[in-house]
Structures are given as structure tokens and as C-alpha cells.
Design an enzyme around this catalytic site. Structure first.
Site, short mmCIF file in Angstrom:
data_model
loop_
_atom_site.label_atom_id
_atom_site.label_comp_id
_atom_site.label_asym_id
_atom_site.label_seq_id
_atom_site.Cartn_x
_atom_site.Cartn_y
_atom_site.Cartn_z
N ASP A 29 0.88 -1.32 -0.24
CA ASP A 29 -0.13 0.09 0.07
C ASP A 29 1.05 1.21 0.04
OD1 ASP A 29 -2.82 1.03 0.21
OD2 ASP A 29 -1.90 1.97 1.84
N ASP A 53 -13.01 -11.27 34.94
CA ASP A 53 -11.94 -11.23 35.42
C ASP A 53 -11.92 -11.29 37.05
OD1 ASP A 53 -8.85 -11.29 36.11
OD2 ASP A 53 -8.65 -9.94 34.11
N GLY A 96 -15.32 -12.43 38.53
CA GLY A 96 -15.46 -13.92 38.42
C GLY A 96 -14.01 -14.33 38.27
N ASP A 97 -14.12 -15.88 38.93
CA ASP A 97 -12.91 -16.63 38.62
C ASP A 97 -12.91 -17.66 37.74
OD1 ASP A 97 -10.97 -18.53 38.89
OD2 ASP A 97 -10.77 -18.11 41.26
#
Ligand SMILES: Cc1cn([C@@H]2O[C@H](COP(=O)(O)OP(=O)(O)OP(=O)(O)O)[C@@H](O)[C@H]2O)c(=O)[nH]c1=O
Length: 613
Positions: free
Chosen positions: A88, A476, A502-503
């Protein structure tokens, strides 16, 4: 006649030029390259504002042109060519990127801007090496750009319109063709002429040489630095035909220069001597830690921030401002200049573009926090590498002076300041490669994604930018999510991204069409990796996807070096590791994923996509 040996070596490869530009076709065929033309259907509409530099935009567009063709051909024939080349060309003037004018008025506005001034022509080139394995497609992207400076004379209105009415400007970047009538507008040119016309032939040959075979050490003194290697340096390219995974095939040879001593050892006739195998490479290896430590120290002292705010500064000024000795400061500054991080002039020291982009503590692509993590955590663990290798255990007690059960927690979540430092480190590291990863595959068929352990959302926001129809959930730990808000961008993509605490080893995973594990699997030992993949497999609907973002090791596990060193780091810190594509293939198949495909992005993270069967 063949112009360069490397071109001849490509004669037995299926090479495709993903370009409709007649100029590119002409330049490459005149150079002796045999190729098929398959124009790319990629729409050149990337947002220019989101690129730090004009050449980054040109390289990304070139890459997307080539990837589109590689994928289309693979889909159609179930066999991709060996190499796809995309390019390009753009004109850059005073922060503006000029492409092909849409009409005569647009051509007028471009040419009148260029009149009497100097501008840059950048051509980005992507070389995509393809291999098909088990119906999948493995793409290895190498990219580069070339800049040529062009000065136009002052153009009268009459000349401008006469030129525009010739019809020449319309299919050319910046509205001119230097190779034809447009050549009359040019007062001076500095750099490669072919680059302006649309393809940087000289740099392309050097890149091919680098990819296919590096010069042998004994050839080096005969060559001018940066020159195109002689015929015999490409010999092994032919050997690579048909070499598959695990056979030490072509891909490996393309990706890393051979170590000097090793190359020599294969030469049965001559005994290695100090003359034929000089010790330079070993001395450079010895110095590796000094380079790292100089970088860590300069970052720790925030030298780059200081020079951004107040530079250029003399040694005495820097020493006074950071409260350090003048002698020591001068030596550190000079080493930074020697490493290409600082410019040293009569006016004092100032940051190079490399330092400005990556070493400021608050830059958009800052790696400052990552460097500090290496200084504070990796460095002490690496001091006990021999113990880690001997005992096969993580050396937390020796490195940190604690015997904590969960040293990950100990290292990165000890207090809020450490946690934020870790999040900033991951943010910068993810952001640098985010665009490469987000565009490695066409993900527009997915409407929802869940980035497990997605932290600050650096990848999620980039995915949202690239796919406006995609909603991304970050899953996470609650302590991560509570501070992720500091990394939220201002653009509309923020509305597509949400956070769920959360885990991923314990809690129910949010529903999604596409699950993402970015730099997660390399943190965990095998049993945990299986546990996590099995949980994702259970949540993922048939036809759903799993995107892995990791550094891929080659099948012979001897390269690329950055991935090997990353793997060593994972071993030292977590007794974990990086993997090759076939290892991911086996893992993913074991958990019900098929159609495993990889793109080696050429950036600091590669991408693997698989489909839930
Ligand atoms: C400055 C300059 C440019 N060009 C042409 O400008 C097009 C750029 O557009 P692109 O988007 O890079 O390529 P394309 O023509 O659209 O082809 P493709 O690769 O299919 O996108 C290319 O043609 C180049 O030669 C010249 O011929 N002479 C010059 O002096």
C-alpha cells in the site's frame, strides 16, 4: 534474466501478488519474480486516526490486502499459495495521509497542497507465508515499510489543471505518477524511486534475504552492511520444500538468523578457529543483561519522561534534575543513545521515536510498567534460573524471601499500587499487538465474545472498534474489574464492552459465541490448562469459537527467540510455558475444538482460532 538470486529461489514457490496496481506488477516482473496477480478485495477504509504513524497505516492496509487474498484462495481451493505479497502506497504531508484522489477536484486539492513542499511517500509491504495443515491455514506475516522524501516545485494553476486533465493523477496516491508526466513536477527525491512508484524493490529483496536465509558469518566481511546477500547464502531455501511440522522445515529457517557458530559447525571440511568463528556473538550474549539493566534503570529514573517534558537536556541538567551523579548519569545517557533510545546532539539528549512511543510512563503504547515488572519480579526470579532448572520448581522463597502458596497473588496483587502497575503492564503489552490480533481473522460472524482474564479490556476495545456489531464481556477477578474503569477509552467502542467479576476456574462463565484467552494459557501448568479448556468447552456452543492469543513457538522449538525467552520466563515464574501450533492443536482437539488455524502476526503476540465441534 533474474535480477537477484533470491528471486530465482522463489521460482518453485507459488507466489501471489495481491495487487491490481500495474506498476507493482511491472516492477516485480522486471525483477524476475514469477507470480500470479489476485487483486485484493480488502476495502481500504481503516481509520487513519487510530494509527500512531502514517507508515503504520500503510503496513496494516498492506497486510489486510494480503491476508484477504490468502484466506480467499485457501477457502476456494483448500490450498493457499506459498507466499502472498500485499502493498500500500500513501503520501504523507504535515500529518495528513493522501491516498488516490476520488475525482479531479480532490486531485487538485492534493496537488496544490504538495506544491513547493517536501512530502514523504510510504509504501507498506506485507509478505504472508502460508502453509495448509490438516485443512487449516497457518499464516506467517512479515511486514516493513520504506520512506522516500519527494520535493515538488512550485506549481502554477495552469500547470496543475493541465496535469489533472491528462488523467494521470486519478489512480495514484497523492494524485501524481513520478514515473510519467508527474516526474516533471518533482524537484528532488531522496530515497528509493521504485518506492514512490508503488513498490520498494531494494528493501523487498533484503527482506526476502532475511526471511529465507541470513548471510553466513564468513560472508559478512565481504558484504557491505545492509547489502543483498550473494547467491550461495540462499542455498537452503530449496531444501525447505515439503518440510512439515517437527522436521525443522522452512518456517523455522525463515524466522530467525542461524547462530554463527552453529552454521560453521556444519562445514565439515574446516576446523573452527578464532578467525573463522570470532567470539563477537558470545560477547554480545554476555552483554545482554547489561542492556536490560540499563533500560530498566533509565525507566526507573523516568529519564524518558524528563526528556519529553524538558529535553533536550545536557548531562549536568539531567543529573541535577534526577539528583544523581554527573559521571554515572552521563554514562547511562550515552548507553541509551548507543541503544537507539536517545538522540545526542550539541543541544543535549532527547528521546528517539522508539522511546517516545514505548518508554514514557504514560504513553498510549507505554511498556514502562512492563519494564518495571521485569525489573522488580522477573529479574530476581531469573537470578535463580539454575535452581529453577535443577529443581523444577518456582523459586519464590529465594527470589522474594517468602514461601507464599500463591506467588502470583504475592507478586501482582499484594497492594493496590502493585496491582495497578501489573494492570498497566498488561494493558500496554496487549495494546501494542491488539490491532494485529483483532484483524488476524475475520471475526465479523460473531456477535458476542467473552475475554477470560481480559483485565483492562485493551483487546476487547480493539475488537469492538474493528467489529461494531460485537459485544465483548471481560470476565476477570473482582479486584481487577474494580480498577478497569481507569483504562476505559472515550470512543463509542466503550459502549460495546462490559465487565463481569469472577474466577474462570470456579465461577460460571458468561455466555458467548466466541471465547478469548489472551496470554492466559502460558501462565498455567498443564493440569490447570486442561481444567480451563474443559470449562470453556462445556460453555461454548457448537459452532462457537475460541481465540487464543499467545506467542507461537515453531515446531522445532528452537525459534523464534522472543517466544523461547518468554517461555523461559513462564517456566521461571510459574512452571508454565509457551507452545507450538501443533501442541495447541492437540490440546484444543482434546477439548472438542476443530478447524484450528493460526496467524503469526509479526507482532508480539500470535493468534490461534478454533471452532467448537
Ligand atoms: C506516488 C505514486 C503512486 N503511484 C500508484 O499509486 C497507487 C497507490 O494506491 P494503492 O492503494 O497502494 O494501490 P492500488 O493501485 O489501489 O492497488 P492495490 O494494491 O490493488 O490496492 C499504486 O498503484 C501506485 O503504483 C504511482 O503509480 N506513481 C507515484 O508516483
Amino acid at each position: 534474466m533474474v535480477l537477484y538470486p533470491v528471486m530465482r529461489k522463489l521460482l518453485d514457490k507459488r507466489v501471489v501478488l495481491a495487487s491490481a496496481s500495474p506498476r507493482r506488477q511491472e516492477i516485480l516482473s522486471h525483477a524476475g519474480l514469477r507470480f500470479t496477480v489476485v487483486p485484493s478485495k480488502f476495502k481500504e477504509n481503516l481509520s487513519k486516526a487510530s494509527f500512531p504513524t502514517p507508515y503504520a497505516y500503510a503496513m496494516e492496509t498492506a497486510k489486510q490486502k494480503a491476508l484477504e487474498v490468502a484466506r480467499r484462495m485457501h477457502q476456494k481451493d483448500l490450498r493457499a499459495p506459498d507466499i502472498v505479497i500485499g502493498a500500500d502506497t500513501i503520501v504523507a504531508l504535515e500529518g495528513l495521509i493522501l491516498e488516490k484522489p476520488v475525482d479531479k477536484t480532490d486531485a487538485y486539492s492534493m496537488l496544490s497542497r504538495l506544491s513547493g513542499k517536501e512530502h514523504s511517500v510510504f509504501t507498506g509491504v506485507a509478505i504472508v507465508q502460508c502453509s495448509s495443515q490438516g485443512g487449516g491455514l497457518d499464516l506467517d506475516v512479515s511486514e516493513f515499510y520504506e520512506e522516500t522524501r519527494v520535493r515538488f516545485s512550485q506549481l502554477s494553476e495552469e500547470l496543475l489543471w493541465e496535469y489533472i486533465h491528462s488523467g494521470e493523477p486519478l489512480d495514484k496516491a497523492g494524485g501524481y505518477g513520478i514515473q510519467a508526466l508527474g516526474g516533471m513536477l518533482v524537484e528532488a527525491i531522496h530515497g528509493d524511486f521504485h518506492n514512490v512508484v508503488g513498490f520498494p524493490l531494494n528493501r523487498f529483496c533484503k527482506k526476502l534475504a532475511e526471511l529465507y536465509h541470513p548471510p553466513r558469518p564468513e560472508d559478512r566481511p565481504r558484504e557491505k552492511q545492509d547489502s543483498i546477500p550473494a547467491v550461495d547464502t540462499f542455498d537452503r531455501l530449496g531444501d525447505s520444500k515439503g518440510a512439515g511440522p517437527g522436521q525443522g522445515g522452512a518456517r523455522g529457517d525463515r524466522r530467525r538468523p542461524q547462530a554463527p557458530g552453529r552454521e560453521h559447525a556444519k562445514d565439515a571440511d574446516s576446523k573452527p578457529s578464532v578467525e573463522s568463528v570470532p567470539p563477537t556473538a558470545v560477547l554480545e550474549l554476555i552483554d545482554g543483561y547489561k542492556v536490560s539493566k540499563a533500560l530498566f534503570t533509565a525507566c526507573k529514573m523516568k529519564l524518558f519522561d524528563l526528556l519529553r517534558d524538558e529535553g533536550p537536556l545536557s548531562t549536568a541538567d539531567v543529573a541535577r534534575k534526577i539528583g544523581a551523579s554527573e559521571g554515572g548519569t552521563g554514562q547511562l545517557l550515552d548507553v541509551c543513545a548507543g541503544l537507539g533510545l536517545l538522540d545526542k546532539t550539541e543541544g543535549g539528549y532527547s528521546n528517539t521515536p522508539l522511546a517516545t512511543l514505548y518508554l514514557l510512563s504514560d504513553g498510549e503504547y507505554s511498556l514502562h510498567s512492563l519494564i518495571m515488572i521485569h525489573e522488580e519480579f522477573s529479574w530476581p526470579f531469573f537470578s535463580y534460573l539454575d535452581f529453577a532448572v535443577r529443581e523444577g520448581t518456582v523459586q519464590t522463597q529465594r527470589a522474594l524471601g517468602t514461601a507464599g502458596e500463591d506467588h502470583y497473588q504475592e507478586c501482582f496483587y499484594k497492594n493496590r499500587e502493585k496491582k495497578l502497575q501489573f494492570m498497566r503492564a498488561m494493558h500496554g503489552h496487549t495494546k501494542v499487538a491488539a490491532r494485529h490480533v483483532a484483524t488476524a481473522f475475520d471475526l465479523s460472524g460473531f456477535t458476542s465474545a467473552c475475554d477470560l482474564g481480559g483485565s483492562t479490556g485493551a483487546l476487547a476495545y480493539e475488537l469492538a472498534r474493528q467489529y461494531p456489531g460485537l459485544k465483548v464481556t471481560i470476565f476477570d477477578l473482582p479486584e481487577v474489574i474494580e480498577d478497569a474503569v481507569f483504562f476505559k477509552p472515550h470512543g463509542p467502542e466503550a459502549g460495546q464492552v462490559s465487565f463481569v467479576p469472577g474466577d474462570f476456574f470456579r465461577d460460571t462463565l458468561p455466555e458467548a459465541d466466541l471465547y478469548i484467552l489472551s496470554k492466559i494459557l502460558h501462565n498455567w501448568p498443564d493440569d490447570k490448562v486442561h481444567q480451563l479448556l474443559s470449562r470453556i468447552s462445556r460453555s461454548c456452543k457448537p459452532g462457537g469459537g475460541l481465540l487464543l492469543v499467545e506467542m507461537l513457538l515453531d515446531e522445532d522449538k528452537c525459534r523464534p527467540l522472543p517466544a523461547l525467552l518468554k517461555s523461559l520466563t513462564m517456566m521461571v515464574l510459574f512452571q508454565a510455558r509457551e507452545r507450538s501450533l501443533s501442541e495447541y492443536h492437540i490440546l484444543l482437539q482434546a477439548h472438542g475444538f476443530t478447524d484450528v488455524r493460526a496467524v503469526r502476526t509479526g507482532s508480539i503476540a500470535d493468534a490461534v482460532l478454533a471452532t467448537r465441534a
